[in-house]
Design an enzyme around this catalytic site. Structure first.
Site, PDB file in Angstrom:
ATOM      1  N   THR A 121       0.821  -1.207   0.000  1.00  0.00           N
ATOM      2  CA  THR A 121       0.000   0.000   0.000  1.00  0.00           C
ATOM      3  C   THR A 121       0.860   1.263   0.000  1.00  0.00           C
ATOM      4  OG1 THR A 121      -1.485   1.268   1.417  1.00  0.00           O
ATOM      5  CG2 THR A 121      -0.085  -0.307   2.526  1.00  0.00           C
ATOM      6  N   ASP A 122       0.287   2.358  -0.504  1.00  0.00           N
ATOM      7  CA  ASP A 122       1.011   3.635  -0.439  1.00  0.00           C
ATOM      8  C   ASP A 122       0.985   4.217   0.975  1.00  0.00           C
ATOM      9  OD1 ASP A 122      -1.644   4.426  -0.343  1.00  0.00           O
ATOM     10  OD2 ASP A 122      -1.475   5.966  -1.898  1.00  0.00           O
ATOM     11  N   GLU A 123       0.222   3.593   1.887  1.00  0.00           N
ATOM     12  CA  GLU A 123       0.171   4.105   3.269  1.00  0.00           C
ATOM     13  C   GLU A 123       1.491   3.916   4.005  1.00  0.00           C
ATOM     14  OE1 GLU A 123      -3.196   3.269   5.720  1.00  0.00           O
ATOM     15  OE2 GLU A 123      -4.590   3.412   4.050  1.00  0.00           O
ATOM     16  N   TYR A 148      -1.812  -0.537  11.077  1.00  0.00           N
ATOM     17  CA  TYR A 148      -1.927  -1.211   9.763  1.00  0.00           C
ATOM     18  C   TYR A 148      -0.743  -0.864   8.881  1.00  0.00           C
ATOM     19  CZ  TYR A 148      -3.171  -1.664   4.826  1.00  0.00           C
ATOM     20  OH  TYR A 148      -3.142  -1.934   3.477  1.00  0.00           O
ATOM     21  N   LYS A 152       2.391  -3.140   7.357  1.00  0.00           N
ATOM     22  CA  LYS A 152       2.617  -3.298   5.915  1.00  0.00           C
ATOM     23  C   LYS A 152       4.035  -2.815   5.571  1.00  0.00           C
ATOM     24  CE  LYS A 152       0.302  -4.557   3.075  1.00  0.00           C
ATOM     25  NZ  LYS A 152       0.004  -5.932   2.541  1.00  0.00           N
TER      26      LYS A 152
HETATM   27  P1  NAD Z   1      -9.315  -7.578   2.426  1.00  0.00           P
HETATM   28  O1  NAD Z   1      -9.323  -7.313   3.879  1.00  0.00           O
HETATM   29  O2  NAD Z   1     -10.551  -7.336   1.628  1.00  0.00           O
HETATM   30  O3  NAD Z   1      -8.880  -9.096   2.149  1.00  0.00           O
HETATM   31  C1  NAD Z   1      -7.855  -9.720   2.885  1.00  0.00           C
HETATM   32  C2  NAD Z   1      -7.975 -11.234   2.675  1.00  0.00           C
HETATM   33  O4  NAD Z   1      -6.911 -11.869   3.411  1.00  0.00           O
HETATM   34  C3  NAD Z   1      -9.293 -11.817   3.212  1.00  0.00           C
HETATM   35  O5  NAD Z   1      -9.844 -12.711   2.283  1.00  0.00           O
HETATM   36  C4  NAD Z   1      -8.875 -12.540   4.491  1.00  0.00           C
HETATM   37  O6  NAD Z   1      -9.678 -13.665   4.786  1.00  0.00           O
HETATM   38  C5  NAD Z   1      -7.442 -12.951   4.133  1.00  0.00           C
HETATM   39  N1  NAD Z   1      -6.622 -13.163   5.334  1.00  0.00           N
HETATM   40  C6  NAD Z   1      -6.521 -12.354   6.424  1.00  0.00           C
HETATM   41  N2  NAD Z   1      -5.702 -12.916   7.342  1.00  0.00           N
HETATM   42  C7  NAD Z   1      -5.261 -14.086   6.805  1.00  0.00           C
HETATM   43  C8  NAD Z   1      -4.381 -15.099   7.265  1.00  0.00           C
HETATM   44  N3  NAD Z   1      -3.794 -15.036   8.467  1.00  0.00           N
HETATM   45  N4  NAD Z   1      -4.141 -16.144   6.454  1.00  0.00           N
HETATM   46  C9  NAD Z   1      -4.727 -16.242   5.226  1.00  0.00           C
HETATM   47  N5  NAD Z   1      -5.592 -15.322   4.760  1.00  0.00           N
HETATM   48  C10 NAD Z   1      -5.840 -14.255   5.534  1.00  0.00           C
HETATM   49  O7  NAD Z   1      -8.102  -6.719   1.847  1.00  0.00           O
HETATM   50  P2  NAD Z   1      -7.908  -6.062   0.410  1.00  0.00           P
HETATM   51  O8  NAD Z   1      -8.424  -4.692   0.433  1.00  0.00           O
HETATM   52  O9  NAD Z   1      -8.331  -7.019  -0.628  1.00  0.00           O
HETATM   53  O10 NAD Z   1      -6.310  -5.954   0.382  1.00  0.00           O
HETATM   54  C11 NAD Z   1      -5.504  -6.999  -0.118  1.00  0.00           C
HETATM   55  C12 NAD Z   1      -4.044  -6.574  -0.067  1.00  0.00           C
HETATM   56  O11 NAD Z   1      -3.860  -5.398  -0.827  1.00  0.00           O
HETATM   57  C13 NAD Z   1      -3.560  -6.246   1.348  1.00  0.00           C
HETATM   58  O12 NAD Z   1      -2.246  -6.708   1.471  1.00  0.00           O
HETATM   59  C14 NAD Z   1      -3.610  -4.732   1.411  1.00  0.00           C
HETATM   60  O13 NAD Z   1      -2.653  -4.245   2.309  1.00  0.00           O
HETATM   61  C15 NAD Z   1      -3.254  -4.382  -0.021  1.00  0.00           C
HETATM   62  N6  NAD Z   1      -3.777  -3.082  -0.513  1.00  0.00           N
HETATM   63  C16 NAD Z   1      -5.108  -2.765  -0.376  1.00  0.00           C
HETATM   64  C17 NAD Z   1      -5.585  -1.561  -0.900  1.00  0.00           C
HETATM   65  C18 NAD Z   1      -7.049  -1.169  -0.805  1.00  0.00           C
HETATM   66  O14 NAD Z   1      -7.393  -0.035  -1.117  1.00  0.00           O
HETATM   67  N7  NAD Z   1      -7.949  -2.071  -0.419  1.00  0.00           N
HETATM   68  C19 NAD Z   1      -4.690  -0.686  -1.538  1.00  0.00           C
HETATM   69  C20 NAD Z   1      -3.346  -1.045  -1.629  1.00  0.00           C
HETATM   70  C21 NAD Z   1      -2.908  -2.259  -1.138  1.00  0.00           C
HETATM   71  O1  DAU Z   2      -4.114   3.825   0.287  1.00  0.00           O
HETATM   72  C1  DAU Z   2      -4.315   2.443   0.305  1.00  0.00           C
HETATM   73  C2  DAU Z   2      -5.144   2.025   1.509  1.00  0.00           C
HETATM   74  O2  DAU Z   2      -6.479   2.449   1.267  1.00  0.00           O
HETATM   75  C3  DAU Z   2      -5.103   0.518   1.747  1.00  0.00           C
HETATM   76  O3  DAU Z   2      -3.804   0.146   2.099  1.00  0.00           O
HETATM   77  C4  DAU Z   2      -6.074   0.108   2.846  1.00  0.00           C
HETATM   78  O4  DAU Z   2      -6.099  -1.307   2.969  1.00  0.00           O
HETATM   79  C5  DAU Z   2      -7.451   0.618   2.497  1.00  0.00           C
HETATM   80  O5  DAU Z   2      -8.363   0.294   3.519  1.00  0.00           O
HETATM   81  C6  DAU Z   2      -7.415   2.118   2.262  1.00  0.00           C
HETATM   82  O6  DAU Z   2      -7.133   2.818   3.480  1.00  0.00           O
HETATM   83  P1  DAU Z   2      -7.935   4.150   3.922  1.00  0.00           P
HETATM   84  O7  DAU Z   2      -7.821   4.289   5.371  1.00  0.00           O
HETATM   85  O8  DAU Z   2      -7.541   5.289   3.072  1.00  0.00           O
HETATM   86  O9  DAU Z   2      -9.425   3.677   3.452  1.00  0.00           O
HETATM   87  P2  DAU Z   2     -10.860   3.769   4.123  1.00  0.00           P
HETATM   88  O10 DAU Z   2     -11.816   3.231   3.116  1.00  0.00           O
HETATM   89  O11 DAU Z   2     -10.906   3.189   5.482  1.00  0.00           O
HETATM   90  O12 DAU Z   2     -11.084   5.339   4.250  1.00  0.00           O
HETATM   91  C7  DAU Z   2     -10.931   6.212   3.148  1.00  0.00           C
HETATM   92  C8  DAU Z   2     -11.068   7.641   3.661  1.00  0.00           C
HETATM   93  O13 DAU Z   2     -12.420   7.875   4.074  1.00  0.00           O
HETATM   94  C9  DAU Z   2     -10.207   7.927   4.873  1.00  0.00           C
HETATM   95  O14 DAU Z   2      -9.739   9.258   4.786  1.00  0.00           O
HETATM   96  C10 DAU Z   2     -11.170   7.794   6.048  1.00  0.00           C
HETATM   97  C11 DAU Z   2     -12.483   8.251   5.460  1.00  0.00           C
HETATM   98  N1  DAU Z   2     -13.712   7.626   5.989  1.00  0.00           N
HETATM   99  C12 DAU Z   2     -13.757   6.263   6.115  1.00  0.00           C
HETATM  100  C13 DAU Z   2     -14.930   5.642   6.559  1.00  0.00           C
HETATM  101  C14 DAU Z   2     -14.976   4.143   6.729  1.00  0.00           C
HETATM  102  C15 DAU Z   2     -14.838   8.417   6.269  1.00  0.00           C
HETATM  103  O15 DAU Z   2     -14.815   9.654   6.143  1.00  0.00           O
HETATM  104  N2  DAU Z   2     -15.991   7.800   6.692  1.00  0.00           N
HETATM  105  C16 DAU Z   2     -16.073   6.440   6.851  1.00  0.00           C
HETATM  106  O16 DAU Z   2     -17.167   5.951   7.231  1.00  0.00           O
END
Ligand code: NAD
Ligand code: DAU
Length: 332
Positions: A121-123, A148, A152
């Site tokens: 992630t970019d976080e 988190y 990461k």
């Molecule tokens: P998600 O939470 O939707 O999915 C995570 C999956 O991992 C789930 O299916 C869960 O059951 C599985 N999991 C959790 N713990 C586990 C364990 N101990 N063993 C095996 N499986 C396990 O997450 P996502 O949003 O799909 O993110 C996937 C990846 O991409 C993560 O590594 C996250 O950091 C990265 N990422 C997410 C975003 C985003 O915006 N969602 C952006 C950039 C990177």
């Molecule tokens: O940038 C990549 C990341 O993006 C991933 O690594 C994470 O897994 C993914 O969850 C996401 O993180 P954020 O914290 O940015 O996403 P989230 O959807 O939780 O929130 C997006 C923005 O919206 C953040 O500034 C918080 C705000 N927010 C979130 C929720 C759930 C609200 O204002 N209201 C809400 O109810």
């Protein structure tokens, strides 16, 4: 056939990745490893169930992981705890899965000399000034804010160390915020869309001026495939659509697309340590590997995503009350 192991393949990005791979890259024979935590849902893989093998298991289970990695040519690592708010509430599963899980996988990949792609992630870079025009690059210093992002960041550093010290053949990607179908309803966009579908108020943290760079999950997954095919070992690639929006702007667009008045949201207390702005410079991915986001039009992508949640209530509705109960406990 190339044997591919996908960890976290029942999660949001993972399930979309598996479905995309079955459809567009038929040379892969896929096996999914997923623990099916609250965030994983095997039903997301139903349309491709006869084309893949699903293993329910923990990425921290060294014996199982060793066996699965031995039987794969390529590993794509997505398994993680992914939600910032949850990590602030209880960091322990984040430390376990994101750090110990990545370590466990790396050791197996090292033993069997397998190709690994680590999805991150970019976080990990922390945040940028609210009004700045700066962007993260592959060389930006790591400065994570939440449990988190700290775990990461740690997992990325483990991968980099295993590349350098043990010659593991790995690449990394750090992507901006994803959206699209099958995203858990704890996350910003699906939380608001499903609230509106149920006639409930939307929830905006703090001022709503925080900025995110929304990238469609299919564009992220296309980038992962390009990196797998042509990325240079040991390298990191940033992925981002370039489409920055404040949370307020995104929410107003969701409200407009769902025929609601702009500004109709409830302000809830801010997330502690809330990162102000993320913006990823994906020049390297674009110039080296020719990646272009095909879904850079947020309005079009959101319209399709809203339609998906409207049509797939069966998938998200059973989780809605539990998810909102957790938010009530957190005061958000
Ligand atoms: P998600 O939470 O939707 O999915 C995570 C999956 O991992 C789930 O299916 C869960 O059951 C599985 N999991 C959790 N713990 C586990 C364990 N101990 N063993 C095996 N499986 C396990 O997450 P996502 O949003 O799909 O993110 C996937 C990846 O991409 C993560 O590594 C996250 O950091 C990265 N990422 C997410 C975003 C985003 O915006 N969602 C952006 C950039 C990177
Ligand atoms: O940038 C990549 C990341 O993006 C991933 O690594 C994470 O897994 C993914 O969850 C996401 O993180 P954020 O914290 O940015 O996403 P989230 O959807 O939780 O929130 C997006 C923005 O919206 C953040 O500034 C918080 C705000 N927010 C979130 C929720 C759930 C609200 O204002 N209201 C809400 O109810």
């Amino acid at each position: 056939m190339t044997r591919m192991l996908v960890t976290g393949g029942a999660g949001f990005i993972g399930a979309n990745f598996v479905r995309h791979t079955v459809r567009h890259h038929p040379r892969y024979r896929i096996r999914v490893l997923d623990a099916l935590t609250y965030a994983g849902d095997e039903r997301a893989l139903d349309p491709v169930a006869d084309r893949i093998e699903f293993v329910r298991g923990d990425v921290c289970d060294a014996g199982l992981v060793d066996e699965l990695v031995a039987d794969a040519d390529v590993v794509v690592h997505l398994a993680a705890e992914s939600h910032v708010d949850n990590s602030l509430d209880d960091p322990s599963p984040f430390v376990r899965t994101n750090l110990l899980g990545t370590f466990t996988l790396l050791e197996a990949v090292r033993r069997h000399d397998r190709r690994l792609h680590h999805v991150s992630t970019d976080e990990v870079f922390g945040d940028l000034g609210a009004g700045s025009t700066e962007r993260f690059t592959e060389t930006t210093r790591y400065d994570p804010s939440s449990p988190y992002s700290a775990t990461k960041a740690g997992s990325d550093l483990l991968v980099r160390a295993w590349v350098r010290s043990y010659g593991v053949r790995a690449t990394l990607s750090n992507c901006a915020n994803n959206y699209g179908p099958f995203q858990h309803i704890e996350k910003f966009i699906p939380r608001q869309v499903t609230n509106l579908l149920l006639g409930r108020p939307t929830k905006l943290y703090g001022t709503g001026e925080n900025v995110r760079e929304w990238t469609h999950v299919d564009d992220h997954n296309a980038a992962v495939h390009l990196i797998l095919e042509r990325g240079r070992i040991g390298e990191t690639y940033l992925v981002g659509s370039g489409g920055e929006q404040t949370n307020k702007q995104v929410l107003d667009l969701v409200l407009e697309l769902m025929d609601q008045a702009p500004g109709s949201y409830e302000h809830v207390p801010d997330r502690p340590g809330h990162d102000l702005r993320y913006a990823a410079d994906s020049t390297k991915l674009r110039t080296e590997l020719g990646w272009r986001p095909r879904h850079a039009d947020l309005r079009a992508g959101l319209t399709r995503t809203i339609e998906w949640y409207r049509a797939n209530e069966w998938w998200w509705k059973p989780d809605k009350d539990t998810t909102e109960a957790r938010y009530r406990r957190l005061g958000r």
